[in-house]
Motif scaffolding. Structure first.
Motif, PDB file in Angstrom:
ATOM      1  N   PHE A  22      -0.654   1.569   5.391  1.00  0.00           N
ATOM      2  CA  PHE A  22      -1.404   0.358   5.718  1.00  0.00           C
ATOM      3  C   PHE A  22      -2.823   0.790   6.042  1.00  0.00           C
ATOM      4  N   GLY A  23      -3.612   0.947   4.987  1.00  0.00           N
ATOM      5  CA  GLY A  23      -4.940   1.508   5.071  1.00  0.00           C
ATOM      6  C   GLY A  23      -5.018   2.750   4.195  1.00  0.00           C
ATOM      7  N   PHE A  24      -5.980   3.603   4.486  1.00  0.00           N
ATOM      8  CA  PHE A  24      -6.248   4.862   3.804  1.00  0.00           C
ATOM      9  C   PHE A  24      -6.853   4.649   2.423  1.00  0.00           C
ATOM     10  N   THR A  25      -6.114   4.016   1.509  1.00  0.00           N
ATOM     11  CA  THR A  25      -6.647   3.770   0.169  1.00  0.00           C
ATOM     12  C   THR A  25      -7.493   2.505   0.129  1.00  0.00           C
ATOM     13  N   ASP A  26      -7.075   1.499   0.891  1.00  0.00           N
ATOM     14  CA  ASP A  26      -7.705   0.177   0.859  1.00  0.00           C
ATOM     15  C   ASP A  26      -7.574  -0.465   2.235  1.00  0.00           C
ATOM     16  N   LEU A  27      -8.284  -1.554   2.429  1.00  0.00           N
ATOM     17  CA  LEU A  27      -8.133  -2.326   3.661  1.00  0.00           C
ATOM     18  C   LEU A  27      -6.661  -2.675   3.859  1.00  0.00           C
ATOM     19  N   GLN A  28      -6.214  -2.688   5.134  1.00  0.00           N
ATOM     20  CA  GLN A  28      -4.794  -2.873   5.419  1.00  0.00           C
ATOM     21  C   GLN A  28      -4.224  -4.124   4.761  1.00  0.00           C
ATOM     22  N   SER A  29      -4.941  -5.223   4.844  1.00  0.00           N
ATOM     23  CA  SER A  29      -4.425  -6.470   4.268  1.00  0.00           C
ATOM     24  C   SER A  29      -4.383  -6.410   2.747  1.00  0.00           C
ATOM     25  N   VAL A  30      -5.289  -5.657   2.149  1.00  0.00           N
ATOM     26  CA  VAL A  30      -5.239  -5.461   0.696  1.00  0.00           C
ATOM     27  C   VAL A  30      -3.992  -4.639   0.345  1.00  0.00           C
ATOM     28  N   CYS A  31      -3.710  -3.612   1.133  1.00  0.00           N
ATOM     29  CA  CYS A  31      -2.510  -2.793   0.883  1.00  0.00           C
ATOM     30  C   CYS A  31      -1.249  -3.645   0.939  1.00  0.00           C
ATOM     31  N   ARG A  32      -1.178  -4.547   1.895  1.00  0.00           N
ATOM     32  CA  ARG A  32       0.020  -5.386   2.014  1.00  0.00           C
ATOM     33  C   ARG A  32       0.173  -6.292   0.797  1.00  0.00           C
ATOM     34  N   GLU A  33      -0.928  -6.839   0.325  1.00  0.00           N
ATOM     35  CA  GLU A  33      -0.848  -7.664  -0.888  1.00  0.00           C
ATOM     36  C   GLU A  33      -0.394  -6.835  -2.087  1.00  0.00           C
ATOM     37  N   MET A  34      -0.940  -5.631  -2.214  1.00  0.00           N
ATOM     38  CA  MET A  34      -0.571  -4.785  -3.348  1.00  0.00           C
ATOM     39  C   MET A  34       0.907  -4.418  -3.309  1.00  0.00           C
ATOM     40  N   GLN A  35       1.420  -4.109  -2.120  1.00  0.00           N
ATOM     41  CA  GLN A  35       2.827  -3.735  -2.023  1.00  0.00           C
ATOM     42  C   GLN A  35       3.739  -4.900  -2.418  1.00  0.00           C
ATOM     43  N   VAL A  36       3.336  -6.102  -2.116  1.00  0.00           N
ATOM     44  CA  VAL A  36       4.094  -7.272  -2.566  1.00  0.00           C
ATOM     45  C   VAL A  36       4.093  -7.349  -4.092  1.00  0.00           C
ATOM     46  N   ARG A  37       2.956  -7.126  -4.695  1.00  0.00           N
ATOM     47  CA  ARG A  37       2.860  -7.156  -6.161  1.00  0.00           C
ATOM     48  C   ARG A  37       3.704  -6.039  -6.791  1.00  0.00           C
ATOM     49  N   TYR A  38       3.763  -4.892  -6.105  1.00  0.00           N
ATOM     50  CA  TYR A  38       4.566  -3.794  -6.634  1.00  0.00           C
ATOM     51  C   TYR A  38       6.046  -4.170  -6.681  1.00  0.00           C
ATOM     52  N   LEU A  39       6.490  -4.934  -5.702  1.00  0.00           N
ATOM     53  CA  LEU A  39       7.881  -5.376  -5.732  1.00  0.00           C
ATOM     54  C   LEU A  39       8.146  -6.271  -6.934  1.00  0.00           C
ATOM     55  N   ASP A  40       7.190  -7.121  -7.270  1.00  0.00           N
ATOM     56  CA  ASP A  40       7.350  -7.944  -8.475  1.00  0.00           C
ATOM     57  C   ASP A  40       7.493  -7.067  -9.712  1.00  0.00           C
ATOM     58  N   ILE A  41       6.643  -6.038  -9.809  1.00  0.00           N
ATOM     59  CA  ILE A  41       6.719  -5.128 -10.955  1.00  0.00           C
ATOM     60  C   ILE A  41       8.079  -4.439 -10.994  1.00  0.00           C
ATOM     61  N   ALA A  42       8.524  -3.962  -9.830  1.00  0.00           N
ATOM     62  CA  ALA A  42       9.795  -3.235  -9.781  1.00  0.00           C
ATOM     63  C   ALA A  42      10.965  -4.133 -10.170  1.00  0.00           C
ATOM     64  N   VAL A  43      10.984  -5.335  -9.637  1.00  0.00           N
ATOM     65  CA  VAL A  43      12.076  -6.270  -9.966  1.00  0.00           C
ATOM     66  C   VAL A  43      12.089  -6.544 -11.465  1.00  0.00           C
ATOM     67  N   ASP A  44      10.921  -6.788 -12.044  1.00  0.00           N
ATOM     68  CA  ASP A  44      10.840  -7.062 -13.486  1.00  0.00           C
ATOM     69  C   ASP A  44      11.317  -5.862 -14.296  1.00  0.00           C
ATOM     70  N   ALA A  45      10.854  -4.658 -13.915  1.00  0.00           N
ATOM     71  CA  ALA A  45      11.216  -3.452 -14.675  1.00  0.00           C
ATOM     72  C   ALA A  45      12.708  -3.152 -14.560  1.00  0.00           C
ATOM     73  N   VAL A  46      13.276  -3.368 -13.378  1.00  0.00           N
ATOM     74  CA  VAL A  46      14.709  -3.134 -13.188  1.00  0.00           C
ATOM     75  C   VAL A  46      15.520  -4.109 -14.031  1.00  0.00           C
ATOM     76  N   LEU A  47      15.184  -5.379 -13.974  1.00  0.00           N
ATOM     77  CA  LEU A  47      15.953  -6.378 -14.716  1.00  0.00           C
ATOM     78  C   LEU A  47      15.797  -6.186 -16.221  1.00  0.00           C
ATOM     79  N   ALA A  48      14.605  -5.782 -16.656  1.00  0.00           N
ATOM     80  CA  ALA A  48      14.381  -5.594 -18.093  1.00  0.00           C
ATOM     81  C   ALA A  48      15.200  -4.433 -18.643  1.00  0.00           C
ATOM     82  N   SER A  49      15.502  -3.457 -17.810  1.00  0.00           N
ATOM     83  CA  SER A  49      16.223  -2.274 -18.290  1.00  0.00           C
ATOM     84  C   SER A  49      17.701  -2.280 -17.906  1.00  0.00           C
ATOM     85  N   ALA A  50      18.123  -3.278 -17.145  1.00  0.00           N
ATOM     86  CA  ALA A  50      19.468  -3.248 -16.564  1.00  0.00           C
ATOM     87  C   ALA A  50      20.570  -3.250 -17.608  1.00  0.00           C
TER      88      ALA A  50
END
Length: 816
Positions: A22-50
């Motif tokens: 939460f920080g380091f690479t980007d502002l903490q609130s930006v990091c939280r938004e990005m991590q939410v988007r990463y979950l969308d990517i992961a869910v899509d990639a998992v379901l596409a390959s399942a």
């Protein structure tokens, strides 16, 4: 090893996740938004390959339940069902912890940590593994909390920068708790190190570009983990080289788990779905060892099944090398600790049951405080460029996780007190919401009195206490003469030495969880009988060397109590010079470098101590001189009726980017005794009750240290500074054995020696308070904790004047 000879490792479990900062690479609130988007990517990639070939199925572990809750709260019903379908594939999972944390969480915060997800969602995702990456330790209180929630596996990807793992890795051990339960711990290579098993160079550049920097991007399948045969065979050669290195180091197992993050920044990076194609192509080509892309829990279960009977068992606290970075921001740490005290007071049963609304507000504040104790403090350039906009922005958002709970906890406590006491009618109410009795001065703003009062008459009719007054600040009062200003008032804007601005009275033994009621009166109180108090010896400047009360065999403290010490680095590029010491190959080389580069500078008295005596206490105040401070004063107050002392240290650090560590020193008459400390509510004894190889140079602790001797128990508490060293500063000493003088407590006030992440130059006014009390003994650790909490706590004072509040005001404003 010949090219045709299979490596000793026959299978590698490859895990993939985003290391959450939460920080380091980007502002903490930006990091939280990005991590939410990463979950969308992961869910899509998992379901596409399942439904595809098993080797091509993408797997992802969500390291953080913060991101999962953020995602879930914002997701539509259809998207939530996608998430649950991804979980059911076994290719996607949620780890048990909200983030990678520092060792400053108290027992109440650990409840919050393991209940970050709503219970119904927790039961749906069913975490079975916890992850702690980057950080160099893990509180035993956290391990017990995990076991209490049914989690028995811990995956750790320690970053060896400025510290290191406690023993050889990769490897595993059983971590035995005091109650006999065990946690299986996989000590992974550092969390991104799996990349180096297949690629010969670091693809990322920067090294830490912000997400919004259009010059950089995440890698593609044509950049890394390429699947053409030539690239695969090159990756295979690199893998064999790394495995041979492990074999030469003595890695004894035929299975291995490693982890991979993306190579955009390594931290806060998105899923890399192409990794599944790489694994499939590798296995199709028949390369050895076999690769399996799996979730973290599957990998750790496989490691336990394969090697669990062979690995050692250890017990003790897992102390953290990285804890010292928290001391880079003493004011924010003090604010967070005040917020925790205020929340504990607000949750006290003294006020009655908490409403669901109030409990929800308290939970939200604890979540903020947990995020303050998360391991990321700021920008990757926070030390190199401490005044850059990015560094200031990230620190501002981090600091809010301390300041916001501090203010809101005070407001919640006031509502709880009003809700309980306003119905009691007119009067003054002094409440002790802590779990141990209170004795000491109660101070309040004199403008609240609304009358010329000289005493307080208590409801029993037999107790009348004198109401005394002392100088204080008068807002919007223009100073007329230099005498209107204290020495600390560098702004010289409002007079702060105005007589009669602070009212105070001494309260003896207000019971735990009790309320005393009184009224102010214009009649003066009779003089109280004198109390002899301790026998005090002083140095040539009048500062106490020792104090002994009649019940004690010896003194409460030794000479040097409250001394100030600064540790500095005498070398070019001093932070790099410190790292030279940290990474010295031998103890002899390390000690030589320490002697050459580490300088200790002690403060000197400016003059004699000023002494004030009341019927209740003796108070010594002395100004100190030190080249790194614009001013410093120390005040030692000795209770007459009991063996107790309070040391208040006020200082003004002059701005400097140079690394330094500031200490306050407390020698106690407990020579040769190791103290009992507490972390997260769990006691431990340094050196004898901690993992081998874990940090012994300094300790994060809950705020108290108990020395148990045949002559009684000494309980020392630190209100604001939750780090200490025993026997000396020990800068990169990498101690393995106790010092000769562990009775000399060094409270770490400030430390800006880190080269990244933490605050680079916090300066200005700071205040620290320490208490010391002697008791013949304590019946339990719970009694020690309650006493320590009460020593640092202030009573709650509510003044209820005549009449009643408007019911709308009571309902809409004061109801918690």
């Amino acid at each position: 090893m010949s090219a045709d000879e299979p490596p000793p490792v026959r299978r590698i479990y490859l895990t993939h996740f985003s290391h959450t900062d939460f920080g380091f690479t980007d502002l903490q609130s930006v990091c939280r938004e990005m991590q939410v988007r990463y979950l969308d990517i992961a869910v899509d990639a998992v379901l596409a390959s399942a439904t595809g070939p098993a080797d091509r199925r993408f797997c992802w572990t969500a390291e953080s339940t913060v991101a999962v809750k953020d995602w879930w709260d914002a997701a539509s019903p259809a998207r939530r069902e996608d998430f649950l379908r991804a979980l059911r594939t076994g290719q996607f999972e949620v780890s048990a912890l909200p983030f990678n944390q520092t060792p400053f969480l108290n027992a109440r915060q650990w409840q919050t940590m393991l209940n970050w997800l709503p219970e119904d969602l927790w039961k749906r995702v069913q975490p079975t593994v916890a992850m702690q990456n980057d950080v160099n330790g893990f509180p035993r209180a956290g391990a017990v909390a995990l076991l209490d929630r049914g989690i028995r596996h811990l995956f750790m990807g320690i970053n060896s920068d400025s510290g290191g793992p406690p023993f050889y890795r990769p490897g595993a051990f059983w971590w035995k708790m005091p109650d006999g339960r065990r946690l299986f711990v996989w000590l992974n290579h550092s969390y991104p190190a799996g990349f180096d098993f297949f690629e010969t160079y670091e693809w990322r550049r920067g090294p830490v570009p912000r997400a919004g920097d259009l010059l950089f991007r995440p890698p593609r399948g044509t950049d890394v983990f390429k699947t053409d045969e030539a690239s695969l065979r090159s990756a295979h050669a690199q893998c064999r080289r790394r495995l041979e290195q492990l074999r030469q180091e003595g890695y004894p197992h035929d299975v291995l788990t490693i982890s991979v993050t993306s190579q955009w920044r390594m931290d806060n990076d998105p899923p890399f779905p192409h990794l599944a194609d790489f694994v499939a192509a590798w296995n199709t080509l028949g390369l050895k060892p076999e690769l399996r892309l799996v979730t973290v829990s599957e990998a750790v279960r496989a490691m336990e099944a394969a090697i669990g009977a062979q690995v050692p068992e250890y017990s003790g606290e897992f102390t953290d090398w990285w804890a010292n970075g928290t001391a880079s921001a003493p004011r924010e740490v003090a604010a967070s600790r005040l917020a925790k005290r205020l929340l504990a007071a607000a949750e006290s049963p003294l006020w009655g049951p908490m409403s669901p609304a109030a409990a929800g507000r308290a939970d939200a504040l604890y979540r903020d405080l947990c995020l303050f104790d998360e391991h990321t403090w700021g920008s990757s350039m926070s030390v190199a460029l401490p005044w850059s906009l990015d560094a200031r922005a990230q620190f501002a958002e981090k600091a809010l996780f301390a300041y916001r709970p501090m203010a809101h906890a005070e407001w919640l406590l006031s509502q709880r007190a009003r809700d309980r006491l306003l119905n009691e009618g007119e009067g003054w109410f002094i409440a002790n919401p802590s779990a141990a009795p209170f004795s000491g001065w109660v101070r309040l703003n004199a403008t609240s009195l609304r009358g010329d009062f000289k005493s307080l008459v208590f409801s029993d009719g037999s107790t009348r206490l004198p109401l005394l007054f002392e100088p204080g600040i008068s807002p919007w009062h223009r100073p007329a003469t230099p005498e209107d200003l204290t020495r600390e008032n560098l702004a010289a804007t409002h007079a702060d030495n105005v007589p009669g601005r602070v009212a105070k009275f001494w309260l003896d033994n207000l019971p735990a969880q009790a309320v005393a009621r009184c009224r102010p009166d214009a009649q003066a109180a009779n003089s109280r009988p004198a109390v002899a108090g301790p026998v005090v010896t002083v140095d040539p400047y009048g500062w106490p060397n020792s104090a002994r009360w009649p019940a004690m065999q010896g003194p409460l403290f030794l000479p040097g109590f409250g001394d100030f010490l600064a540790v500095q680095v005498n070398a070019f590029a001093p932070r790099w010079a410190l790292l030279d010491i940290a990474y010295a190959g031998t103890a002899e080389e390390r000690n030589r470098l320490r002697r050459e580069r580490i300088v200790e500078v002690r403060a000197e008295p400016e003059g004699s101590a000023h002494v004030e005596e009341s019927p209740h206490s003796l108070r010594y105040t002395q100004w100190l001189r030190h080249p790194r401070l614009r001013y410093a004063s120390r005040t030692l107050e000795l209770w007459k009726a009991e063996p107790r002392a309070r040391l208040t240290l006020k200082l003004y650090r002059v701005s400097s980017n140079d690394p330094e560590i500031l200490f306050a020193v407390f020698p106690l008459p407990a020579e040769g005794v190791l103290p009992q400390l507490s972390s997260g509510g769990m006691p431990f004894t340094p050196y004898t009750d901690q993992l081998p190889g874990s940090c012994r140079d300094y300790y994060a602790f809950d705020g108290w240290a108990r020395y148990e001797t045949p002559d009684g128990h000494w309980l020392w508490t630190s209100r604001d500074a939750p780090l200490l060293a025993l026997g000396g500063p020990h800068i990169w000493a990498r101690r393995t054995a106790p010092p000769a003088d562990p009775h000399r407590v060094h409270a770490m006030l400030f430390n800006n020696c880190w080269h990244t992440n933490f605050a680079g130059d916090e300066h200005g006014a700071m205040e620290f308070q320490f208490d010391l009390v002697w008791r013949p003994g304590f019946s339990s650790v719970a009694e020690v904790q309650a006493t320590a909490d009460a020593l640092c706590a202030d009573p709650v004072v509510l003044i209820n004047g005549p009449g009643t509040d408007d019911p709308f005001l009571r309902q809409r404003l004061f109801a918690p």
